[in-house]
Design an enzyme around this catalytic site. Structure first.
Site, PDB file in Angstrom:
ATOM      1  CD  GLU A   6       6.330   2.240  10.173  1.00 43.43           C
ATOM      2  OE1 GLU A   6       5.894   1.974   9.038  1.00 43.43           O
ATOM      3  OE2 GLU A   6       6.089   3.303  10.765  1.00 43.43           O
ATOM      4  CD  GLU A  58       3.794   7.415   8.572  1.00 41.84           C
ATOM      5  OE1 GLU A  58       3.395   6.626   7.713  1.00 41.84           O
ATOM      6  OE2 GLU A  58       4.475   7.052   9.557  1.00 41.84           O
TER       7      GLU A  58
HETATM    8  O1  LIG Z   1       1.456   3.970  10.299  1.00 44.93           O
HETATM    9  C1  LIG Z   1       2.653   4.144  10.024  1.00 44.93           C
HETATM   10  O2  LIG Z   1       3.447   4.560  10.853  1.00 44.93           O
HETATM   11  C2  LIG Z   1       3.154   3.903   8.676  1.00 44.93           C
HETATM   12  O3  LIG Z   1       4.304   4.149   8.414  1.00 44.93           O
HETATM   13  C3  LIG Z   1       2.219   3.443   7.657  1.00 44.93           C
HETATM   14  O4  LIG Z   1       2.820   3.492   6.410  1.00 44.93           O
HETATM   15  C4  LIG Z   1       1.766   2.067   7.901  1.00 44.93           C
HETATM   16  O5  LIG Z   1       2.815   1.215   7.972  1.00 44.93           O
HETATM   17 MG   LIG Z   2       5.325   5.082  10.081  1.00 40.35          MG
END
Ligand SMILES: O=C(O)C(=O)[C@@H](O)CO
Ligand SMILES: [Mg+2]
Length: 278
Positions: A154, A251
């Site tokens: 990522e 997220e």
């Molecule tokens: O901050 C983010 O975006 C994430 O996905 C965390 O899990 C850190 O990699």
């Molecule tokens: Mg992330």
């Protein structure tokens, strides 16, 4: 309709990130809260504070599946806060962290591990850090394949995490392509992509063959989709038409109550009716 369930026929699967969502209740209660909101999958960065048997029980009792965990990182403020994968003097630590992550993933029947790249310290040239990172990912991907797990990489925007090694989708795609095989894929976090690069639709299209996981939050503010500048109905429709079949991790920091803020799931995921806009 439950708030967390996208409209029938949307063809998209969302999972709740329990490190970010349902913070109103203690961690072990977030599984039931996510299920009650309609989620069928969860992700979270760090399972390592808990015994796998407890996590398995919380998942099973709530009827959820584990979608993704992160590889272990060092304490906040330490040199390994972002991971060890790019640090030439930490190869042993890196390998231990991969083994631990894969053990948890297998115990939790979790298909994906986000392998954190790390932040090169001052004095370590970025190209040396990058070369170490590629070698380490290559090593880890072979181990992951054997365990039936896929690593995901990522890119994180440099305003939130200055100096982090992986900052663009192009960089993570290059590593995935260089390593090859089915042991590694991209995690495209649309929040980070919008923060540092934009051009979401083209990047989704370009990298779709490599993308194994997507995460969402709006920009600026990192709250619910719909709280900022991204055109989510368009983006979700693009994911659908590109045939994305993976999970989409929620997220973000809820602007208010987590469950109260889930209306975006139904608002933005209906298949688009373009007949009114030929
Ligand atoms: O901050 C983010 O975006 C994430 O996905 C965390 O899990 C850190 O990699
Ligand atoms: Mg992330």
């Amino acid at each position: 309709m439950t708030a967390g369930v996208p409209v029938a026929g949307s063809g998209l699967r969302f999972c709740a990130n329990l490190g970010w969502l349902f913070g109103e209740v203690p961690f072990e209660q977030r599984f039931d809260a996510a299920a009650a909101a309609g989620f069928t999958g969860v992700e979270y960065g760090s399972p390592y504070e808990y015994a796998p048997a407890d996590l398995r029980r919380w998942l099973k009792d709530a009827g959820l599946r584990q979608v993704l965990v992160n590889s272990p990182v060092g304490p906040a403020g330490s040199a390994t806060e972002g991971g060890t994968a790019c640090l030439p003097d930490r190869i042993g630590e890196f390998r231990d962290s991969v083994t631990k992550a894969l053990d948890y993933a297998v115990e939790l029947d979790c298909p994906l591990v986000h392998l954190r790249a790390g932040t090169p310290p001052a004095g370590l040239p970025r190209d040396a850090a990058f070369a170490q990172y590629v070698a380490n990912v290559d090593w880890a991907a072979r181990l992951a394949s054997t365990a039936g797990v896929r690593l995901v990489l990522e890119a994180i925007n440099s305003r939130d995490l200055p100096g982090y090694l992986l900052q663009t989708q192009e960089q993570s795609a290059a590593v995935v392509a260089a390593v090859g095989g089915d042991g590694v894929g991209m995690l495209l976090d649309l929040y980070h992509c919008q923060m540092s690069q934009g051009d979401l639709s083209t990047r989704l299209e370009t990298f779709m063959p490599l993308i194994a996981h997507v995460q969402v939050a709006d920009v600026p503010g990192r709250a619910e989709p719909g709280s900022g500048e991204i055109a989510w109905a368009f983006v979700f429709d693009r994911l659908r038409t590109l045939g994305y079949a993976g999970w989409i991790g929620c997220e973000y920091t809820p602007a208010g109550g987590t469950a109260d803020g889930l209306g975006w799931l139904t608002r933005f995921t209906a298949p688009r009716d373009d007949s009114a806009h030929p």
